[in-house]
Design a protein around this motif. Structure first.
Motif, short mmCIF file in Angstrom:
data_model
loop_
_atom_site.label_atom_id
_atom_site.label_comp_id
_atom_site.label_asym_id
_atom_site.label_seq_id
_atom_site.Cartn_x
_atom_site.Cartn_y
_atom_site.Cartn_z
N ALA A 17 15.13 7.33 19.65
CA ALA A 17 13.71 7.29 19.98
C ALA A 17 13.43 6.13 20.92
O ALA A 17 13.97 5.05 20.78
CB ALA A 17 12.88 7.13 18.70
N SER A 18 12.55 6.32 21.86
CA SER A 18 12.20 5.27 22.81
C SER A 18 11.14 4.38 22.23
O SER A 18 10.44 4.72 21.28
CB SER A 18 11.68 5.91 24.11
N GLU A 20 8.42 3.72 23.49
CA GLU A 20 7.12 4.33 23.70
C GLU A 20 6.71 5.17 22.49
O GLU A 20 5.54 5.40 22.27
CB GLU A 20 7.14 5.20 24.96
N GLY A 21 7.69 5.65 21.69
CA GLY A 21 7.37 6.47 20.54
C GLY A 21 7.08 5.67 19.29
O GLY A 21 6.76 6.24 18.25
N GLU A 22 7.20 4.34 19.36
CA GLU A 22 6.96 3.52 18.19
C GLU A 22 5.46 3.37 17.93
O GLU A 22 4.67 3.23 18.85
CB GLU A 22 7.57 2.13 18.38
N HIS A 23 5.10 3.39 16.65
CA HIS A 23 3.74 3.05 16.26
C HIS A 23 3.78 2.52 14.84
O HIS A 23 4.77 2.69 14.12
CB HIS A 23 2.80 4.25 16.39
N GLU A 76 9.45 5.10 14.41
CA GLU A 76 9.91 5.47 15.75
C GLU A 76 9.84 6.98 15.90
O GLU A 76 10.83 7.69 15.78
CB GLU A 76 11.33 4.95 15.98
N SER A 77 8.63 7.47 16.15
CA SER A 77 8.43 8.91 16.33
C SER A 77 7.13 9.13 17.08
O SER A 77 6.13 8.45 16.83
CB SER A 77 8.37 9.61 14.97
N ASP A 78 7.16 10.08 18.00
CA ASP A 78 5.93 10.48 18.66
C ASP A 78 5.58 11.92 18.31
O ASP A 78 4.75 12.56 18.95
CB ASP A 78 6.04 10.33 20.19
N GLY A 79 6.22 12.45 17.26
CA GLY A 79 5.93 13.81 16.79
C GLY A 79 5.38 13.79 15.38
O GLY A 79 5.04 12.74 14.83
#
Length: 412
Positions: A17-18, A20-23, A76-79
């Motif tokens: 995961a990049s 950018e996908g972290e939140h 670490e996910s953007d889904g």
């Protein structure tokens, strides 16, 4: 202030995961009964995809703090994913919440309930491999998904160690919240206490066709030529051999079903795929038999290193690998290029492909070997794991690919 004692992101196979996908997902965990937590209680957080793949996990020492317990975790996910929350004391999950689908960063307050283990008291995650254990008398029953074995305690310098009597290379060695596990000599990565697996189980039979779907509360039965039944599970017990008996009934209709699950490999034909368990289902005077458990359990959670293709061996300097995911993916190194594709299981068959690969150029011998591997994938129709632990991918005329489990814990 809560002290974070563990924060590990675990990614499946080769996908990274990049940033950018972290939140950061936040919220709080509580329960309604007025029961105090012990000072050593640990808040457990796990973020998982819909098919159960772990994305991120975190352990937070409560240090005497009581509910509600606030938390934050970097995911670490953007889904889409689900968040599972529980509280453990003395190495055992005591409180557990239902999975929460995360649609925003603040999930609010999650209500936990007192957890009663239906069959297995402890669950551990060993890399990608899940291990469940429970005690029946003085016997420790260890379930790896593809096998369930009774272990006996032996002397150890520390912790509590249990071995399979006929194979000391199969053992479970508890060290508090962690454990060391070896399966037939295959050493798993260090095992850490995890939240319990969601208890869904399936069994199937042929001639005539029947299927059972089972969770902690209900048994759903389908059978050719009969109406579908939904029974309430009333009892589940395990004996010292690891055999599991489940009783379900519909008292209003005087229906009662008894399922026996035995850790004996099962298949519907010599060339068909294997299942981890042999299952019998009794209703009244009739008993039907079939196969149960998840055949994916044989394939996933390990990196398979190819040692033979079409009976012609392989070039040793090229590490050719195969990795499976229960979501229906296959990936690895094809001798030169990285590849990925699809894999599908039916009641009796395994199908692979097509696969896509990167476009690197390598020496001709390696390129030829890679083409042979991909061609063999297209002919695969079943698999088995032999007595040595080797994975054999079979076609209509016999073995196509033979591989062994990597011992270094590396990704495919």
């Amino acid at each position: 202030m809560l002290r974070v004692i563990l924060n590990a992101a675990i990614l499946a196979f080769a996908s990274q995961a990049s940033a950018e996908g972290e939140h950061v997902v936040s919220g709080s965990a509580t329960y309604l009964p007025r029961i105090a937590l012990s000072p050593n209680a640990v808040l457990m957080l796990e973020a998982q995809t819909a098919d159960g793949r772990l994305i991120s996990e975190e352990r937070i020492a409560t240090e005497g703090q009581q509910v509600p317990l606030p938390f934050e975790m970097t995911v670490e996910s953007d889904g889409e994913y689900q968040l599972r929350v529980g509280i453990a004391e003395a190495g055992q999950v005591i409180w557990l919440g239902d999975p929460v689908s995360v649609t925003q960063d603040d999930v609010g307050e999650i209500i936990l309930a007192l957890y009663t283990a239906p069959l297995f008291d402890f669950t551990y995650r060993c890399g990608e491999q899940m291990i469940q254990t429970t005690y029946v008398g003085e016997t420790l029953i260890m379930d790896s998904g593809s096998d369930r074995q009774p272990l006996q305690q032996v002397r150890s310098a520390s912790g509590a160690k249990y071995e399979l009597e006929e194979d000391p290379n199969t053992f479970f060695w508890s060290q508090g919240d962690t454990a060391l596990v070896s399966l037939n000599g295959y050493q798993l990565p260090e095992c850490n206490l995890a939240l319990p697996l969601q208890a869904d189980y399936k069994a199937v039979g042929l001639e005539p066709f029947w299927s059972v779907s089972l969770d902690t509360e209900t048994m759903e039965l389908e059978r050719e030529g009969m109406e579908d039944l939904s029974l309430q599970s009333s009892e589940a017990k395990m004996d010292e051999r690891g055999d599991i008996t489940i009783i379900a009934s519909d008292t209003g209709r005087a229906l009662r079903a008894v399922m026996l699950r035995q850790s004996i490999e099962c298949s519907f034909a010599p060339e068909a795929i294997p299942y981890p368990e042999t299952v019998s289902l009794s209703m009244g005077d009739e008993t039907i038999t079939g196969c149960g458990g998840d055949p994916w359990a044989y394939l996933t959670a390990r990196t398979w290193v190819v040692e033979d293709i079409n009976g012609q061996g392989v070039i040793d300097i090229a590490r050719t690998t195969i990795g499976f995911a229960s979501s229906g993916a296959i990936l690895g190194s094809g001798s030169c290029n990285r590849y990925n594709g699809t894999a599908a299981l039916s009641a009796t068959t395994l199908e692979i492909g097509p696969v896509a690969a990167t476009l690197m150029m390598c020496p001709e011998a390696l390129m030829n070997q890679e083409r042979k591997l991909f061609d063999a994938f297209e002919k695969v129709s079943s698999f088995k794991v032999d007595e040595t632990g080797a994975l054999i991918l079979n076609g209509s005329e016999g073995a196509l690919i033979t591989a062994h489990a990597a011992t270094d814990g590396s990704a495919p």
